[in-house]
Design a protein around this motif. Structure first.
Motif, PDB file in Angstrom:
ATOM      1  N   LEU A 126       0.751  -1.109  -0.174  1.00  0.00           N
ATOM      2  CA  LEU A 126       0.070  -0.130   0.066  1.00  0.00           C
ATOM      3  C   LEU A 126       0.789   1.262  -0.178  1.00  0.00           C
ATOM      4  O   LEU A 126       0.457   2.089  -0.703  1.00  0.00           O
ATOM      5  CB  LEU A 126      -1.194  -0.006   1.226  1.00  0.00           C
ATOM      6  CG  LEU A 126      -2.172   0.992   1.225  1.00  0.00           C
ATOM      7  CD1 LEU A 126      -3.078   0.899   0.065  1.00  0.00           C
ATOM      8  CD2 LEU A 126      -2.943   0.876   2.226  1.00  0.00           C
ATOM      9  N   ARG A 127       2.187   1.259   0.810  1.00  0.00           N
ATOM     10  CA  ARG A 127       2.864   2.409   0.710  1.00  0.00           C
ATOM     11  C   ARG A 127       3.719   2.584  -0.697  1.00  0.00           C
ATOM     12  O   ARG A 127       3.698   3.756  -1.114  1.00  0.00           O
ATOM     13  CB  ARG A 127       3.989   2.165   1.775  1.00  0.00           C
ATOM     14  CG  ARG A 127       3.606   2.550   3.116  1.00  0.00           C
ATOM     15  CD  ARG A 127       4.707   2.699   4.207  1.00  0.00           C
ATOM     16  NE  ARG A 127       5.513   1.343   4.108  1.00  0.00           N
ATOM     17  CZ  ARG A 127       5.079   0.250   5.024  1.00  0.00           C
ATOM     18  NH1 ARG A 127       3.943   0.289   5.836  1.00  0.00           N
ATOM     19  NH2 ARG A 127       5.907  -0.778   5.124  1.00  0.00           N
ATOM     20  N   SER A 180       0.998   3.992  -3.169  1.00  0.00           N
ATOM     21  CA  SER A 180       0.512   5.389  -2.578  1.00  0.00           C
ATOM     22  C   SER A 180       1.510   6.288  -3.203  1.00  0.00           C
ATOM     23  O   SER A 180       1.473   7.346  -3.858  1.00  0.00           O
ATOM     24  CB  SER A 180       0.697   5.449  -1.269  1.00  0.00           C
ATOM     25  OG  SER A 180       0.426   6.868  -0.615  1.00  0.00           O
ATOM     26  N   GLN A 220       3.638   5.574  -5.723  1.00  0.00           N
ATOM     27  CA  GLN A 220       3.905   5.202  -7.091  1.00  0.00           C
ATOM     28  C   GLN A 220       5.253   4.866  -7.286  1.00  0.00           C
ATOM     29  O   GLN A 220       5.874   5.071  -8.142  1.00  0.00           O
ATOM     30  CB  GLN A 220       3.409   6.504  -8.002  1.00  0.00           C
ATOM     31  CG  GLN A 220       2.044   6.899  -7.714  1.00  0.00           C
ATOM     32  CD  GLN A 220       1.515   8.057  -8.772  1.00  0.00           C
ATOM     33  OE1 GLN A 220       2.467   8.645  -9.355  1.00  0.00           O
ATOM     34  NE2 GLN A 220       0.508   8.339  -8.743  1.00  0.00           N
ATOM     35  N   CYS A 259      -3.185   3.263 -10.334  1.00  0.00           N
ATOM     36  CA  CYS A 259      -3.330   3.959  -9.153  1.00  0.00           C
ATOM     37  C   CYS A 259      -2.804   5.434  -9.054  1.00  0.00           C
ATOM     38  O   CYS A 259      -2.843   6.338  -8.294  1.00  0.00           O
ATOM     39  CB  CYS A 259      -2.723   3.340  -7.930  1.00  0.00           C
ATOM     40  SG  CYS A 259      -3.864   1.839  -7.507  1.00  0.00           S
ATOM     41  N   SER A 301      -4.553   8.805  -7.703  1.00  0.00           N
ATOM     42  CA  SER A 301      -5.538   8.417  -6.307  1.00  0.00           C
ATOM     43  C   SER A 301      -5.131   8.917  -5.331  1.00  0.00           C
ATOM     44  O   SER A 301      -3.757   9.130  -5.039  1.00  0.00           O
ATOM     45  CB  SER A 301      -5.594   6.894  -6.452  1.00  0.00           C
ATOM     46  OG  SER A 301      -6.008   6.509  -7.513  1.00  0.00           O
ATOM     47  N   SER A 302      -5.886   9.269  -4.504  1.00  0.00           N
ATOM     48  CA  SER A 302      -5.506   9.722  -3.106  1.00  0.00           C
ATOM     49  C   SER A 302      -5.677   8.472  -1.838  1.00  0.00           C
ATOM     50  O   SER A 302      -6.770   7.948  -2.018  1.00  0.00           O
ATOM     51  CB  SER A 302      -6.821  10.742  -2.611  1.00  0.00           C
ATOM     52  OG  SER A 302      -6.515  11.232  -1.062  1.00  0.00           O
ATOM     53  N   PHE A 303      -4.467   8.440  -1.570  1.00  0.00           N
ATOM     54  CA  PHE A 303      -4.536   7.087  -0.747  1.00  0.00           C
ATOM     55  C   PHE A 303      -4.745   7.550   1.018  1.00  0.00           C
ATOM     56  O   PHE A 303      -4.504   6.880   1.820  1.00  0.00           O
ATOM     57  CB  PHE A 303      -2.977   6.582  -0.822  1.00  0.00           C
ATOM     58  CG  PHE A 303      -3.054   5.609  -1.837  1.00  0.00           C
ATOM     59  CD1 PHE A 303      -3.178   4.450  -1.704  1.00  0.00           C
ATOM     60  CD2 PHE A 303      -2.829   6.075  -3.151  1.00  0.00           C
ATOM     61  CE1 PHE A 303      -2.969   3.415  -2.635  1.00  0.00           C
ATOM     62  CE2 PHE A 303      -2.642   5.203  -4.297  1.00  0.00           C
ATOM     63  CZ  PHE A 303      -2.895   4.009  -4.163  1.00  0.00           C
ATOM     64  N   ASP A 304      -5.086   8.878   1.137  1.00  0.00           N
ATOM     65  CA  ASP A 304      -5.697   9.226   2.468  1.00  0.00           C
ATOM     66  C   ASP A 304      -6.742   8.431   2.780  1.00  0.00           C
ATOM     67  O   ASP A 304      -7.844   8.434   2.300  1.00  0.00           O
ATOM     68  CB  ASP A 304      -5.939  10.703   2.476  1.00  0.00           C
ATOM     69  CG  ASP A 304      -5.015  11.622   2.521  1.00  0.00           C
ATOM     70  OD1 ASP A 304      -3.558  11.285   2.689  1.00  0.00           O
ATOM     71  OD2 ASP A 304      -5.153  12.709   2.028  1.00  0.00           O
ATOM     72  N   ALA A 316      -6.610   4.957   2.705  1.00  0.00           N
ATOM     73  CA  ALA A 316      -6.703   3.777   2.166  1.00  0.00           C
ATOM     74  C   ALA A 316      -6.443   2.676   3.247  1.00  0.00           C
ATOM     75  O   ALA A 316      -5.726   2.982   4.126  1.00  0.00           O
ATOM     76  CB  ALA A 316      -5.607   3.864   1.205  1.00  0.00           C
ATOM     77  N   VAL A 358      -9.322   2.159  -1.795  1.00  0.00           N
ATOM     78  CA  VAL A 358      -8.928   3.635  -1.775  1.00  0.00           C
ATOM     79  C   VAL A 358     -10.129   4.300  -2.047  1.00  0.00           C
ATOM     80  O   VAL A 358     -10.800   4.402  -2.839  1.00  0.00           O
ATOM     81  CB  VAL A 358      -7.872   3.747  -3.166  1.00  0.00           C
ATOM     82  CG1 VAL A 358      -7.417   5.085  -3.261  1.00  0.00           C
ATOM     83  CG2 VAL A 358      -6.722   2.853  -3.247  1.00  0.00           C
TER      84      VAL A 358
END
Length: 145
Positions: free
Chosen positions: A43-44, A47, A49, A78, A81-84, A86, A105
């Motif tokens: 995920l990190r 986020s 990329q 992705c 995309s905003s991963f806030d 997620a 997400v």
């Protein structure tokens, strides 16, 4: 005396070569300690990329093909995309060696908003399964019938 000295040097050189071979055999990638740790790392990387970071988390099984293309596609899907907020919800797979992570997400491109990632455990730890193929041991003749 020269013969003993030469034999002693040969033993030292042979011992050092053996130690180097043993150390190099264990130099493979180390996976995460838990499936959750592997999922959080994936995920990190998504986020950020970070294709290279995602590839470092990929299962090193040589039977999996297309790791680079799979990492590129995930990162590309992705982008923006905003991963806030997620998260990855893990669920078990077929036994203790496989887990799936359902990624949510909140805001972003459609292919990235809801996706499922597969994680596999090897002797080296937990990895994300990127690419196509059949990770793990080949089936025996008895299981192919």
């Amino acid at each position: 005396m020269k013969v003993l000295l030469a034999a002693g040097c040969a033993v030292v050189v042979l011992g050092a070569a053996t130690a180097i071979v043993v150390l190099n055999a264990n130099d493979g990638p180390s996976g995460a300690k838990t499936s959750q740790e592997a999922a959080d790392g994936a995920l990190r990387a998504l986020s950020a990329q970070d294709e290279t970071g995602l590839l470092k988390l990929a299962n090193p099984d040589p039977k999996l093909n297309g790791r680079e293309a799979a990492a590129h596609k995930l990162v590309d899907d992705c982008k923006g995309s905003s991963f806030d907020g997620a998260k990855v919800d893990l669920r078990g797979g077929f036994g203790p060696e496989i887990a799936w992570g359902d990624v949510s997400v909140p805001r972003g491109k459609s292919p990235c908003r809801q996706l499922t990632l597969e994680f596999t455990r090897t002797e080296s730890g937990w990895f994300i399964s990127l690419g196509a193929g059949s990770p793990g041991p080949e089936p025996t003749a008895a299981t192919n019938r």
